[in-house]
Scaffold this motif. Structure first.
Motif, PDB file in Angstrom:
ATOM      1  N   GLU B  46      31.696  -5.402  69.693  1.00 49.80           N
ATOM      2  CA  GLU B  46      32.150  -4.640  70.854  1.00 49.80           C
ATOM      3  C   GLU B  46      33.465  -3.953  70.578  1.00 49.80           C
ATOM      4  O   GLU B  46      34.341  -4.484  69.903  1.00 49.80           O
ATOM      5  CB  GLU B  46      32.314  -5.612  72.024  1.00 49.80           C
ATOM      6  CG  GLU B  46      32.773  -4.971  73.313  1.00 49.80           C
ATOM      7  CD  GLU B  46      32.923  -6.014  74.419  1.00 49.80           C
ATOM      8  OE1 GLU B  46      31.928  -6.284  75.106  1.00 49.80           O
ATOM      9  OE2 GLU B  46      34.032  -6.557  74.537  1.00 49.80           O
ATOM     10  N   GLN B  48      36.546  -1.824  72.753  1.00 55.30           N
ATOM     11  CA  GLN B  48      37.053  -1.342  74.044  1.00 55.30           C
ATOM     12  C   GLN B  48      38.090  -0.273  73.784  1.00 55.30           C
ATOM     13  O   GLN B  48      39.043  -0.487  73.040  1.00 55.30           O
ATOM     14  CB  GLN B  48      37.723  -2.483  74.814  1.00 55.30           C
ATOM     15  CG  GLN B  48      36.735  -3.384  75.504  1.00 55.30           C
ATOM     16  CD  GLN B  48      37.415  -4.229  76.564  1.00 55.30           C
ATOM     17  OE1 GLN B  48      38.348  -3.779  77.222  1.00 55.30           O
ATOM     18  NE2 GLN B  48      36.951  -5.454  76.709  1.00 55.30           N
ATOM     19  N   ALA B  55      45.183   1.047  70.217  1.00 59.38           N
ATOM     20  CA  ALA B  55      44.061   0.961  69.268  1.00 59.38           C
ATOM     21  C   ALA B  55      42.919   0.278  69.969  1.00 59.38           C
ATOM     22  O   ALA B  55      43.134  -0.478  70.910  1.00 59.38           O
ATOM     23  CB  ALA B  55      44.483   0.165  68.031  1.00 59.38           C
ATOM     24  N   LEU B  57      40.121  -2.334  71.090  1.00 58.20           N
ATOM     25  CA  LEU B  57      40.069  -3.788  71.050  1.00 58.20           C
ATOM     26  C   LEU B  57      38.692  -4.150  70.503  1.00 58.20           C
ATOM     27  O   LEU B  57      37.680  -3.710  71.010  1.00 58.20           O
ATOM     28  CB  LEU B  57      40.197  -4.288  72.495  1.00 58.20           C
ATOM     29  CG  LEU B  57      40.791  -5.660  72.753  1.00 58.20           C
ATOM     30  CD1 LEU B  57      42.134  -5.770  72.080  1.00 58.20           C
ATOM     31  CD2 LEU B  57      40.936  -5.847  74.240  1.00 58.20           C
ATOM     32  N   ARG B  59      35.734  -6.972  69.329  1.00 57.19           N
ATOM     33  CA  ARG B  59      35.260  -8.341  69.493  1.00 57.19           C
ATOM     34  C   ARG B  59      33.907  -8.447  68.835  1.00 57.19           C
ATOM     35  O   ARG B  59      33.110  -7.526  68.900  1.00 57.19           O
ATOM     36  CB  ARG B  59      35.029  -8.661  70.983  1.00 57.19           C
ATOM     37  CG  ARG B  59      36.266  -8.780  71.808  1.00 57.19           C
ATOM     38  CD  ARG B  59      36.721 -10.210  71.852  1.00 57.19           C
ATOM     39  NE  ARG B  59      37.920 -10.386  72.623  1.00 57.19           N
ATOM     40  CZ  ARG B  59      39.110  -9.931  72.281  1.00 57.19           C
ATOM     41  NH1 ARG B  59      39.245  -9.207  71.203  1.00 57.19           N
ATOM     42  NH2 ARG B  59      40.149 -10.171  73.039  1.00 57.19           N
ATOM     43  N   ARG B  73      28.035 -15.682  76.202  1.00 56.24           N
ATOM     44  CA  ARG B  73      28.656 -14.749  75.273  1.00 56.24           C
ATOM     45  C   ARG B  73      29.685 -15.531  74.488  1.00 56.24           C
ATOM     46  O   ARG B  73      30.669 -15.992  75.034  1.00 56.24           O
ATOM     47  CB  ARG B  73      29.315 -13.616  76.052  1.00 56.24           C
ATOM     48  CG  ARG B  73      30.218 -12.718  75.234  1.00 56.24           C
ATOM     49  CD  ARG B  73      30.873 -11.746  76.183  1.00 56.24           C
ATOM     50  NE  ARG B  73      32.113 -11.238  75.694  1.00 56.24           N
ATOM     51  CZ  ARG B  73      32.313  -9.938  75.399  1.00 56.24           C
ATOM     52  NH1 ARG B  73      31.330  -9.080  75.516  1.00 56.24           N
ATOM     53  NH2 ARG B  73      33.493  -9.555  74.987  1.00 56.24           N
ATOM     54  N   GLU B  81      36.088 -17.717  72.151  1.00 51.68           N
ATOM     55  CA  GLU B  81      35.979 -17.781  73.609  1.00 51.68           C
ATOM     56  C   GLU B  81      34.530 -17.942  73.941  1.00 51.68           C
ATOM     57  O   GLU B  81      33.654 -17.491  73.200  1.00 51.68           O
ATOM     58  CB  GLU B  81      36.415 -16.460  74.244  1.00 51.68           C
ATOM     59  CG  GLU B  81      37.802 -16.028  73.926  1.00 51.68           C
ATOM     60  CD  GLU B  81      37.914 -14.513  73.989  1.00 51.68           C
ATOM     61  OE1 GLU B  81      38.871 -13.981  73.413  1.00 51.68           O
ATOM     62  OE2 GLU B  81      37.024 -13.853  74.575  1.00 51.68           O
ATOM     63  N   TYR B  83      31.927 -17.407  77.340  1.00 51.64           N
ATOM     64  CA  TYR B  83      31.685 -17.062  78.737  1.00 51.64           C
ATOM     65  C   TYR B  83      30.256 -17.439  79.036  1.00 51.64           C
ATOM     66  O   TYR B  83      29.342 -16.934  78.406  1.00 51.64           O
ATOM     67  CB  TYR B  83      31.859 -15.553  78.975  1.00 51.64           C
ATOM     68  CG  TYR B  83      33.224 -15.073  78.613  1.00 51.64           C
ATOM     69  CD1 TYR B  83      33.542 -14.760  77.297  1.00 51.64           C
ATOM     70  CD2 TYR B  83      34.206 -14.966  79.582  1.00 51.64           C
ATOM     71  CE1 TYR B  83      34.806 -14.352  76.956  1.00 51.64           C
ATOM     72  CE2 TYR B  83      35.471 -14.538  79.253  1.00 51.64           C
ATOM     73  CZ  TYR B  83      35.773 -14.238  77.933  1.00 51.64           C
ATOM     74  OH  TYR B  83      37.015 -13.823  77.603  1.00 51.64           O
ATOM     75  N   MET B  94      38.523 -20.254  77.167  1.00 53.76           N
ATOM     76  CA  MET B  94      39.270 -19.476  76.187  1.00 53.76           C
ATOM     77  C   MET B  94      39.932 -20.432  75.230  1.00 53.76           C
ATOM     78  O   MET B  94      40.838 -21.170  75.609  1.00 53.76           O
ATOM     79  CB  MET B  94      40.375 -18.653  76.875  1.00 53.76           C
ATOM     80  CG  MET B  94      39.913 -17.898  78.077  1.00 53.76           C
ATOM     81  SD  MET B  94      39.425 -16.231  77.655  1.00 53.76           S
ATOM     82  CE  MET B  94      40.960 -15.402  77.563  1.00 53.76           C
TER      83      MET B  94
END
Lengths: 768, 189
Positions: B46, B48, B55, B57, B59, B73, B81, B83, B94
């Motif tokens: 991913e 963002q 810059a 983000l 993941r 996830r 992390e 979720y 987290m």
């Protein structure tokens, strides 16, 4: 000359109409209160003051615990969630928790706006470069989470996460397990909810409204009918009891009224006289109510119940008058004949009831005024009005079986034997004589109590018996002291003396603490530079945190938050339940959950200081009940002495003794009986015994009056028998109720008058 | 001559009857294609793009679907992390911090966003109806589903969600926010 038949009926009809109107007006204007404090003595120390405040407003007393069971987990979870959602906007509730902490938007915004002063973090805002870097790293992670974008604004204005720390501090210490986002019991069979009502715990009306709302909300759900709903808590018990009592009283009341009227008709054989008797009683009731309302403006529910019970004495007077009427004694002359005895009876009863006024308890004072007014009304009506309304040539011929019964023997020593046996039984019995438990006034079924204990432990709801109180001269002092105790309280939890606690300073830190936080906030220049250092290597743009910097700067000059500032948020309610003024002092309450060792806790409280107190609500309320009883009995004893003195003046000594002794014997016998079978006496028993005493006294007065002929003697016997039977019937009906309270009153009075009747008769003094 | 005409007619009829009309590729069809009965795990990456960040983000990690309702996830790079969305409860873990619970019932915005992902992975596209207007282009081999928020609260935040996929695999999610920020998630089936 009494009125003609038509005139009499007209008068009766008008009178009935008058009473009906007056009764209607009174019932409309009547406010029935339920503040138990009217029956409790004034507090003598700080602990008692807190107890009385708790009884009225205590947070623990307003908590309802709800359990949903009997369906698969998913359905229970969804039912719980929907229930919470439906009930949240309902004004009957101030707080609904069923799992994930729900904070309403207004409260969260308030906390956010004041986050740098309210933060529980000891270090203030974690604004040094290292901590900032750490926090920023976490915020970055959060930003990267699935819905990170949604929280972006908050993240940037609160990079150190203060609002989250504040919300975390609001979480209860031990929570039940979460399944599907709602609380479940350990065995996962019940979904649990905790609701706090706006109305007080013992306000039956408010509790009914709240409980009905819960039932309606559940029934409205698709699978609502399948789910078993159980509600416990002080409010639920109050509502349940009030409903059962009301149902029973309504049913029994109807049966009793019909039965009494039928019996009266059987005895008097005259509809007109039955109506007359009923009107006398109704008048007494209405006047009694008016008396209380004029003086006190409201009447307590217990006063109402006891008052009408005690007015039972008035039922006998018309009977005595009517049954003595015969061809030689038309009504107008008859009244002159029986009036001295009736008057003596009324005066002595009034003395006894007036004694209640002097106990100093408002509730008892109301009772005294109620009964005295009722009795005075009765006496006026009997003396001046009733005789004119009885037909001139009416008489009730005695049934032949009365005439056939021999005059029984008379044993003056009979009451003495009864007294000795009774005292002996009480002395040797091992059960406690008095029941000091305030809870006995509202007895709850065992299984419901057990369920309450279970749910309370599962949810971590506040303990109903123990509380810690911190006192100080003003709210800030109390909050500071409260904060200082925190580490010791954590210690107590670690040592397993308690499972958890909730402090007022959780809701709002003291001004001193807020100022301390404020001092730790860096100025803009320092903060900007710290931020620069922390941001090195991070993908954040440096201007992203301008909001944060200006918020911290504003917080440096902001005024601390006081309890008054919380108005309008949910925090205000939560705080005022735990922090309030009693007289010149301010008290902070720390609620505890699952107290495991009260003695050790008490020892700790002593060591902690004179301003920290462990309050044992149960023991204290028992002390209050004891003091109440002592005062009431003292007043009644003085009344007894006055009555005895009066008697000796009016009658000669031996007759006076013959009247008083059986009464004493009866009361003691009833007390001994209950004691031997293991029943401890409550307030209800005392009031019932007061009635028994009054009635037996009447029996004694009539059995011992100077009679002019055998015929009159027979009439007296018949009249007293009728009184005895009708009282036994009326109160005997109460023993059929399922409620212990009504049963107790029923047994006491029915049994008491029976015992009293025979004792009075067989120990009468026959004047030669 | 006549026999030949009859034979040809029969042949043509047979052809007409035998050939199926071309299937329209619509949302229900896509739903059917995407429906999964068994648990599945895919890897994701991913990015963002945010105005506040200098810059993108990044993941990457795993996405786990356990029918009927559990989505996990797991971010493995950077940091760790997890979720977990189970029904309406979102559990956030987290790193080593205490797990935090959120209810999506209280937050329709969060729910709408999570749904755009859940619905596609589980195949229950009808659950998107109250929140989004669906537009499907392409065919089973290569399709694109565009979601335009219709719920007012969602619309304030989310501009559009575009999902690209091949056959029964969604391959790329792009969420564009009203502020201009974008999140692009690529999935390896």
């Amino acid at each position: 000359m009494s009125l003609s038949a038509r005139g009499a009926y007209l008068t009766l009809a008008l009178w009935a109409l008058l009473i009906a109107c007056a009764g209607y007006i009174v019932s409309q204007k009547m406010e029935v209160g339920s503040d138990l404090r009217l029956f409790l003595p004034p507090p003598e120390n700080r602990a008692e003051r807190i107890l009385l405040e708790e009884l009225k407003e205590g947070p623990g007393t307003r908590v309802l615990l709800v359990s949903l069971s009997g369906a698969p987990q998913a359905e229970l979870a969804s039912a719980s969630a929907q229930l919470a959602e439906n009930l949240r906007p309902n004004p009957a509730f101030t707080r609904i928790e069923n799992g994930i902490l729900h904070t309403e938007a207004g409260t969260e915004k308030f906390a956010f706006d004041h986050r740098y002063l309210l933060t529980p973090r000891a270090s203030g805002c974690a604004c040094d470069p290292l901590s900032l870097r750490d926090e920023l790293g976490q915020r970055l992670d959060e930003l990267g989470s699935p819905a990170g974008g949604l929280a972006q604004d908050v993240l940037l204005r609160d990079p150190t996460g203060e609002i989250q720390a504040i919300i975390d501090a609001w979480l209860p210490a031990n929570e039940p397990q979460l399944i599907d986002g709602v609380w479940f019991s350990k065995d996962a069979k019940r979904a649990l909810l905790m609701l706090q009502t706006r109305g007080a715990g013992f306000d039956a009306d408010q509790q009914h409204i709240a409980i009905d709302a819960i039932h309606t909300a559940l029934a409205g759900q698709p699978s609502g009918n399948k789910i078993k709903l159980e509600i416990t808590g002080p409010g639920a018990f109050t509502a349940l009891l009030e409903k059962n009592t009301r149902d029973d009283i309504n049913l029994l009341g109807i049966v009793e009224s019909i039965g009494s009227l039928a019996f009266l008709f059987l005895v008097l054989r005259s509809l007109r006289n039955v109506v007359l008797s009923s009107l006398v009683l109704a008048t007494a009731g209405v006047v009694a109510l008016l008396g209380v309302l004029i003086i006190f403006k409201t009447i307590h529910g217990i006063t109402l119940a006891f008052g009408f019970t005690l007015l039972g004495v008035a039922m006998d007077y018309p009977v005595h008058l009517m049954l003595h009427v015969d061809e030689h004694l038309p009504p107008k002359r008859c009244i002159g004949h029986v009036w001295p005895t009736l008057r003596l009876s009324i005066v002595t009863t009034c003395i006894a009831y007036m004694a209640l006024v002097f106990t100093g308890f408002t509730g008892l004072a109301q009772l005294g005024v109620f009964t005295t007014c009722g009795l005075i009304a009765t006496s006026v009506v009997i003396r001046y009005i009733a005789p004119s309304l009885i037909a001139d040539h009416w008489t009730r011929n005695l049934p032949t079986w009365v005439l056939r019964v021999e005059h029984g023997p008379s044993f003056a020593w009979l009451p003495w034997i009864a007294i000795v046996i009774a005292i002996g039984a009480i002395a040797f019995s091992r059960s406690p004589l008095w029941d000091n438990n305030l809870g006995s006034l509202t007895p709850v079924p065992q299984d419901l109590q057990a369920l309450d204990v279970t749910l309370r432990q599962e949810i971590g709801a506040p303990d109903l018996r123990y509380l810690l109180a911190v006192s100080g001269s003003n709210p800030q002092q109390v909050l500071q002291r409260d904060e200082a105790l925190r580490s010791q309280l954590d210690d107590l939890v670690a040592k397993k003396l308690i499972a958890g606690y909730e402090q007022p300073s959780n809701q709002l830190p003291s001004i001193e603490q807020q100022l301390r936080r404020q001092r730790q906030l860096p100025d803009s220049v320092t903060l900007k530079s710290n931020l620069q250092q922390a941001l090195a290597g991070m993908p954040f743009r440096s201007d992203s945190f301008d909001g944060f910097i200006s918020d911290v700067e504003a917080a440096r000059h902001a005024a601390p938050v006081t309890p008054q500032d919380l108005a309008g948020t949910a925090l205000a309610d939560a705080l005022s339940a735990k922090l309030f003024a009693i007289g010149p002092e301010t008290i902070g309450l720390i609620t505890l959950s699952d107290v495991r060792d009260a003695a050790a806790l008490d020892a700790w409280a002593h060591r902690a200081g004179p301003d920290v107190l462990l309050i044992d609500l149960k023991t204290m309320s028992e002390n209050l009940v004891e003091r109440f009883r002592a005062r009431a009995l003292l007043a009644l004893s003085i009344a007894m002495l006055l009555i005895a003195a009066l008697l000796v003046r009016q009658l000669h000594l031996r007759a006076a003794i013959a009247v008083v002794l059986p009464v004493i014997a009866t009361v003691l016998s009833v007390v001994a009986f209950f004691n031997v079978i293991g029943v401890s006496l409550t307030l209800f028993h005392i009031v019932s015994l007061l009635l028994v005493g009054g009635l037996c006294f009447d029996y004694g007065l009539f059995f011992n009056r100077r009679e002019e002929s055998t015929a009159e003697h027979d009439r007296t016997r018949f009249a007293v028998m009728v009184c005895w039977v009708s009282t036994s019937f009326s109160f005997g009906l109460l023993t059929l109720s399922s409620l212990p309270v009504l049963k107790a009153i029923g047994f006491t009075v029915a049994g008491g008058v029976t015992c009293g009747f025979f004792l009075a008769y067989f120990s009468r003094h026959e004047a030669t | 001559m006549r026999t030949l005409v009859v034979l040809v007619a029969l042949l043509l009829t047979g052809v007409a009857l035998g050939a199926e009309p071309p299937a329209t590729f619509d949302v229900p069809a896509l739903s059917k294609l995407l429906t999964r009965d068994q648990a599945s795990t895919v890897r994701f990456h991913e990015q963002q793009f945010r105005k506040v960040l200098s810059a993108p983000l990044e993941r990457s990690g795993e996405l786990v679907f356990q029918p009927p309702e559990v989505f996990i996830r797991r971010v493995q790079k950077p940091g760790s992390e997890e979720y977990k969305l189970e029904g309406d409860t979102l559990t956030i873990q987290m790193g080593t911090r205490k797990a935090r619970h959120l209810s999506t019932r209280d937050q329709p915005l969060l729910r709408g966003l999570m749904l755009s992902f859940q619905a596609v992975v589980s195949g229950k596209l009808d659950t998107l109806e109250p929140y989004y207007l669906l537009q499907l282009t392409g065919d089973a081999a290569q399709w694109q589903l565009v979601l335009d928020p219709r719920d007012a609260a969602l619309k304030q935040h989310v501009k559009r969600v575009v999902i690209d996929g091949r056959e029964s695999n969604p391959l790329r999610f792009e969420v564009t926010e009203q502020s201009g920020d974008r999140t692009v998630t690529e999935i390896e089936p």
